[in-house]
Design a protein around this motif. Sequence first.
Motif, PDB file in Angstrom:
ATOM      1  N   MET A 226       1.020  -1.069  -0.061  1.00  0.00           N
ATOM      2  CA  MET A 226      -0.087  -0.023  -0.079  1.00  0.00           C
ATOM      3  C   MET A 226       0.748   1.537  -0.051  1.00  0.00           C
ATOM      4  O   MET A 226       0.570   2.000   1.300  1.00  0.00           O
ATOM      5  CB  MET A 226      -0.472   0.102   0.841  1.00  0.00           C
ATOM      6  CG  MET A 226      -2.395  -0.991   1.338  1.00  0.00           C
ATOM      7  SD  MET A 226      -3.312  -0.818   2.150  1.00  0.00           S
ATOM      8  CE  MET A 226      -2.534  -2.303   2.950  1.00  0.00           C
ATOM      9  N   PRO A 227       1.753   1.568  -0.730  1.00  0.00           N
ATOM     10  CA  PRO A 227       2.429   2.321  -1.143  1.00  0.00           C
ATOM     11  C   PRO A 227       1.412   3.950  -0.678  1.00  0.00           C
ATOM     12  O   PRO A 227       2.442   5.197  -0.449  1.00  0.00           O
ATOM     13  CB  PRO A 227       3.047   2.465  -2.550  1.00  0.00           C
ATOM     14  CG  PRO A 227       1.513   2.090  -3.307  1.00  0.00           C
ATOM     15  CD  PRO A 227       1.341   1.011  -2.987  1.00  0.00           C
ATOM     16  N   GLY A 228       0.186   4.112  -0.801  1.00  0.00           N
ATOM     17  CA  GLY A 228      -1.037   5.191  -0.650  1.00  0.00           C
ATOM     18  C   GLY A 228      -0.489   5.277   0.757  1.00  0.00           C
ATOM     19  O   GLY A 228       0.044   4.746   1.713  1.00  0.00           O
ATOM     20  N   ARG A 229      -1.457   5.955   1.128  1.00  0.00           N
ATOM     21  CA  ARG A 229      -1.544   6.264   2.567  1.00  0.00           C
ATOM     22  C   ARG A 229      -2.998   5.701   3.507  1.00  0.00           C
ATOM     23  O   ARG A 229      -3.272   5.557   4.310  1.00  0.00           O
ATOM     24  CB  ARG A 229      -2.137   8.021   2.984  1.00  0.00           C
ATOM     25  CG  ARG A 229      -1.073   9.087   2.661  1.00  0.00           C
ATOM     26  CD  ARG A 229      -1.515  10.359   3.219  1.00  0.00           C
ATOM     27  NE  ARG A 229      -1.357  10.580   3.658  1.00  0.00           N
ATOM     28  CZ  ARG A 229      -2.249  11.947   4.265  1.00  0.00           C
ATOM     29  NH1 ARG A 229      -2.322  13.096   2.833  1.00  0.00           N
ATOM     30  NH2 ARG A 229      -2.939  12.228   5.460  1.00  0.00           N
ATOM     31  N   ALA A 230      -3.753   5.176   2.629  1.00  0.00           N
ATOM     32  CA  ALA A 230      -4.515   4.239   3.105  1.00  0.00           C
ATOM     33  C   ALA A 230      -3.988   2.982   4.407  1.00  0.00           C
ATOM     34  O   ALA A 230      -3.044   2.634   3.996  1.00  0.00           O
ATOM     35  CB  ALA A 230      -5.623   3.824   2.386  1.00  0.00           C
ATOM     36  N   LEU A 233      -7.001  -2.561   2.297  1.00  0.00           N
ATOM     37  CA  LEU A 233      -8.347  -2.490   1.467  1.00  0.00           C
ATOM     38  C   LEU A 233      -9.730  -2.736   1.561  1.00  0.00           C
ATOM     39  O   LEU A 233      -9.098  -4.022   2.672  1.00  0.00           O
ATOM     40  CB  LEU A 233      -7.275  -3.253   0.739  1.00  0.00           C
ATOM     41  CG  LEU A 233      -6.268  -2.782  -0.943  1.00  0.00           C
ATOM     42  CD1 LEU A 233      -5.346  -3.722  -0.833  1.00  0.00           C
ATOM     43  CD2 LEU A 233      -6.374  -1.458  -1.116  1.00  0.00           C
ATOM     44  N   VAL A 237     -11.892  -5.974  -2.080  1.00  0.00           N
ATOM     45  CA  VAL A 237     -11.113  -5.536  -3.729  1.00  0.00           C
ATOM     46  C   VAL A 237      -9.643  -6.523  -3.392  1.00  0.00           C
ATOM     47  O   VAL A 237      -8.692  -6.490  -4.245  1.00  0.00           O
ATOM     48  CB  VAL A 237     -10.442  -4.088  -3.133  1.00  0.00           C
ATOM     49  CG1 VAL A 237      -9.644  -3.433  -4.145  1.00  0.00           C
ATOM     50  CG2 VAL A 237     -12.076  -3.052  -3.484  1.00  0.00           C
ATOM     51  N   ILE A 241      -7.623  -8.558  -7.074  1.00  0.00           N
ATOM     52  CA  ILE A 241      -6.282  -8.023  -7.237  1.00  0.00           C
ATOM     53  C   ILE A 241      -5.897  -9.104  -6.557  1.00  0.00           C
ATOM     54  O   ILE A 241      -4.567  -9.508  -7.609  1.00  0.00           O
ATOM     55  CB  ILE A 241      -5.296  -7.316  -6.137  1.00  0.00           C
ATOM     56  CG1 ILE A 241      -6.055  -5.972  -6.279  1.00  0.00           C
ATOM     57  CG2 ILE A 241      -3.651  -6.829  -6.481  1.00  0.00           C
ATOM     58  CD1 ILE A 241      -6.014  -4.557  -5.320  1.00  0.00           C
TER      59      ILE A 241
ATOM     60  N   ARG B 122     -10.779   4.632  -1.672  1.00  0.00           N
ATOM     61  CA  ARG B 122      -9.482   3.875  -0.768  1.00  0.00           C
ATOM     62  C   ARG B 122      -8.935   3.021  -1.531  1.00  0.00           C
ATOM     63  O   ARG B 122      -7.723   3.223  -1.220  1.00  0.00           O
ATOM     64  CB  ARG B 122     -10.866   2.750  -0.150  1.00  0.00           C
ATOM     65  CG  ARG B 122      -9.858   1.720   1.359  1.00  0.00           C
ATOM     66  CD  ARG B 122     -10.670   1.190   2.022  1.00  0.00           C
ATOM     67  NE  ARG B 122     -10.624   0.473   2.566  1.00  0.00           N
ATOM     68  CZ  ARG B 122     -11.206  -0.947   2.840  1.00  0.00           C
ATOM     69  NH1 ARG B 122     -12.362  -1.083   2.733  1.00  0.00           N
ATOM     70  NH2 ARG B 122     -10.919  -1.067   4.216  1.00  0.00           N
ATOM     71  N   THR B 123      -9.358   2.577  -2.726  1.00  0.00           N
ATOM     72  CA  THR B 123      -7.769   1.554  -3.471  1.00  0.00           C
ATOM     73  C   THR B 123      -6.887   2.414  -4.011  1.00  0.00           C
ATOM     74  O   THR B 123      -6.241   2.362  -3.858  1.00  0.00           O
ATOM     75  CB  THR B 123      -8.771   0.701  -4.589  1.00  0.00           C
ATOM     76  OG1 THR B 123     -10.005  -0.228  -3.249  1.00  0.00           O
ATOM     77  CG2 THR B 123      -7.952  -0.372  -4.480  1.00  0.00           C
ATOM     78  N   ASP B 125      -6.087   5.547  -3.263  1.00  0.00           N
ATOM     79  CA  ASP B 125      -5.942   5.462  -2.171  1.00  0.00           C
ATOM     80  C   ASP B 125      -4.691   4.808  -1.352  1.00  0.00           C
ATOM     81  O   ASP B 125      -2.880   5.314  -1.938  1.00  0.00           O
ATOM     82  CB  ASP B 125      -6.008   6.301  -0.591  1.00  0.00           C
ATOM     83  CG  ASP B 125      -5.544   6.434   0.040  1.00  0.00           C
ATOM     84  OD1 ASP B 125      -4.394   7.686  -0.428  1.00  0.00           O
ATOM     85  OD2 ASP B 125      -5.456   7.104   1.840  1.00  0.00           O
ATOM     86  N   ALA B 126      -5.154   3.827  -1.839  1.00  0.00           N
ATOM     87  CA  ALA B 126      -3.757   2.701  -0.902  1.00  0.00           C
ATOM     88  C   ALA B 126      -2.825   2.460  -2.138  1.00  0.00           C
ATOM     89  O   ALA B 126      -1.093   2.041  -1.366  1.00  0.00           O
ATOM     90  CB  ALA B 126      -4.810   1.346  -1.198  1.00  0.00           C
ATOM     91  N   ALA B 127      -3.103   1.945  -3.597  1.00  0.00           N
ATOM     92  CA  ALA B 127      -2.497   2.745  -4.844  1.00  0.00           C
ATOM     93  C   ALA B 127      -1.666   2.974  -5.000  1.00  0.00           C
ATOM     94  O   ALA B 127      -0.761   3.497  -5.575  1.00  0.00           O
ATOM     95  CB  ALA B 127      -3.433   2.115  -5.771  1.00  0.00           C
ATOM     96  N   GLY B 128      -1.810   4.709  -4.200  1.00  0.00           N
ATOM     97  CA  GLY B 128      -0.375   5.343  -4.204  1.00  0.00           C
ATOM     98  C   GLY B 128      -0.971   5.716  -5.458  1.00  0.00           C
ATOM     99  O   GLY B 128      -0.536   7.611  -5.863  1.00  0.00           O
ATOM    100  N   GLY B 240      -9.739  -2.132  -8.861  1.00  0.00           N
ATOM    101  CA  GLY B 240      -8.226  -2.527  -8.373  1.00  0.00           C
ATOM    102  C   GLY B 240      -7.933  -3.272  -8.670  1.00  0.00           C
ATOM    103  O   GLY B 240      -6.318  -2.953  -8.606  1.00  0.00           O
ATOM    104  N   TYR B 244      -3.685  -1.716  -9.268  1.00  0.00           N
ATOM    105  CA  TYR B 244      -2.633  -2.107  -8.391  1.00  0.00           C
ATOM    106  C   TYR B 244      -1.810  -2.750  -9.900  1.00  0.00           C
ATOM    107  O   TYR B 244      -0.697  -2.907  -9.924  1.00  0.00           O
ATOM    108  CB  TYR B 244      -3.340  -3.625  -7.611  1.00  0.00           C
ATOM    109  CG  TYR B 244      -3.089  -2.804  -6.213  1.00  0.00           C
ATOM    110  CD1 TYR B 244      -3.742  -2.662  -5.541  1.00  0.00           C
ATOM    111  CD2 TYR B 244      -1.711  -3.165  -5.938  1.00  0.00           C
ATOM    112  CE1 TYR B 244      -4.032  -1.866  -4.641  1.00  0.00           C
ATOM    113  CE2 TYR B 244      -1.764  -2.612  -4.263  1.00  0.00           C
ATOM    114  CZ  TYR B 244      -3.019  -2.456  -3.960  1.00  0.00           C
ATOM    115  OH  TYR B 244      -2.840  -1.550  -2.559  1.00  0.00           O
ATOM    116  N   ASP B 245      -1.905  -2.568 -11.150  1.00  0.00           N
ATOM    117  CA  ASP B 245      -1.544  -3.537 -11.925  1.00  0.00           C
ATOM    118  C   ASP B 245      -0.602  -2.717 -13.032  1.00  0.00           C
ATOM    119  O   ASP B 245       0.419  -2.808 -13.034  1.00  0.00           O
ATOM    120  CB  ASP B 245      -2.448  -4.590 -12.895  1.00  0.00           C
ATOM    121  CG  ASP B 245      -1.330  -5.674 -14.073  1.00  0.00           C
ATOM    122  OD1 ASP B 245      -1.462  -6.692 -12.973  1.00  0.00           O
ATOM    123  OD2 ASP B 245      -1.217  -5.337 -15.219  1.00  0.00           O
ATOM    124  N   ILE B 247       0.466   0.289 -11.184  1.00  0.00           N
ATOM    125  CA  ILE B 247       1.308   0.312 -10.134  1.00  0.00           C
ATOM    126  C   ILE B 247       2.244  -0.318 -10.722  1.00  0.00           C
ATOM    127  O   ILE B 247       3.292  -0.470  -9.471  1.00  0.00           O
ATOM    128  CB  ILE B 247       1.129   1.767  -9.306  1.00  0.00           C
ATOM    129  CG1 ILE B 247       0.369  -0.242  -9.125  1.00  0.00           C
ATOM    130  CG2 ILE B 247       0.426   2.472  -9.464  1.00  0.00           C
ATOM    131  CD1 ILE B 247       0.549   0.599  -6.687  1.00  0.00           C
TER     132      ILE B 247
END
Lengths: 248, 248
Positions: A226-230, A233, A237, A241, B122-123, B125-128, B240, B244-245, B247
């Motif tokens: 999770m390179p971001g800030r959340a 997941l 989702v 993935i 949310r996703t 954000d998680a994925a940057g 998602g 994710y793919d 990045i």
Amino acid sequence: METLSSLKNSRVMAWRSLKDRKGRLETGSFLVEGIKMVQEALASDYPVETLLLQEGFTPAAPLPEHIPAFLLPPHVFSAVCDTKTPQGIAAVVRLQPRPAAGPRLIALDQVQDPGNVGTILRTADAAGFDGALLAPGCADVFSPRVLRATMGSVFHLGLSFPAELPEALKDLRSRGYAVLSSQLDGEPFFERPPIPAPFVLILGNEGNGVSPAVQATATHRFRLPMPGRAESLNVGVAAGIMMYDLIR
Amino acid sequence: METLSSLKNSRVMAWRSLKDRKGRLETGSFLVEGIKMVQEALASDYPVETLLLQEGFTPAAPLPEHIPAFLLPPHVFSAVCDTKTPQGIAAVVRLQPRPAAGPRLIALDQVQDPGNVGTILRTADAAGFDGALLAPGCADVFSPRVLRATMGSVFHLGLSFPAELPEALKDLRSRGYAVLSSQLDGEPFFERPPIPAPFVLILGNEGNGVSPAVQATATHRFRLPMPGRAESLNVGVAAGIMMYDLIR
């Protein structure tokens, strides 16, 4: 075709009870609603016991003659259905899934949200997975909300309901399956060495993740980056993935 | 700290109106509920206008002194909140997102389900990812249900609300962005050549997919493979898998 006009008719009352787990277990059947779900049920291995039609509904194709069908006035049909604006057809289906088997499985460990369980089954079906193991504590697959979220995929997958998920996973492991747990303290998922089938991918509870007893059965433990800030997941989702990456 | 005990107090009535889009547009603010969301709001660029505390709630950390705070008895606090069992703290936040900018964007074209919009943010954000463009017809990001589903990620992303999504995408394209549309008749996603940033990934409506006018702006059109029997994926899951793919 027989018409049943009373909410107090014993059959109508039995069908209404299928919204609840208790009613489904007592009768050994569940209810699917809408044209697509009824078509999927009829095309599946599940025995369809009864067809229910709202007065005025015209099926696009002839109904199978060997299945008993009943006509219900709108207020009775609505009372049997869970959807707010039912499409006019429903089916009572025998609760008789084929067990999960095959090289690509998922296992759900206390996934509690009905939408998440249904979406995960839909994604598993899309990705070509073979079946799902559902531990006690998961949202009931045969509840109206989960069934809707599966979009029919419930009829395409093998489904098993082990009383003890860790034992079932140990059994798969002893038969050569890689047992993959998704957990926040696992290894980076995308840096894994290739994992050939057979495998079973475990998805955990929305708040607490995969339980320790289930984690202990795993051959591999992974986390998604999770390179971001959340901080996390959605489990549906994350499941998508990982499943799609495992089949590449 | 002032206590407001009446549901007919003009401020209480204004806060209650924030559940609806009309009230949010009229006041230029929205309400976030619960400890985590209030913390996220306070840590964000969004101006927090007012803090609301239920009588008896004890904050874990001192509240910022420059923000007006009011104490509400339980029945008033519950009436202001959308959650069934509120945690005792909420905040009124200025509707002032920073615009979507940066090398990795998503664009939502009539994604109508609040849970899907929130989960996609949310996703992202998680994925940057850096931000999201939301076309008219999407579920309102600042509605209680979407806010909850974002799990705080609403405060981490740039957000833009173009009146005409096709025009906004054409503008990004003219500035060198790859414009990626996910659609059932696209090219196989996993067989694509590498796509370096900047890019914007478009996600479409749950039933109808990406609209033709938006598709027309794309530089690339992709579909996710579905080797199984499901006919489609949930849009949040598809988002998602693709984010994710992209990045990796």
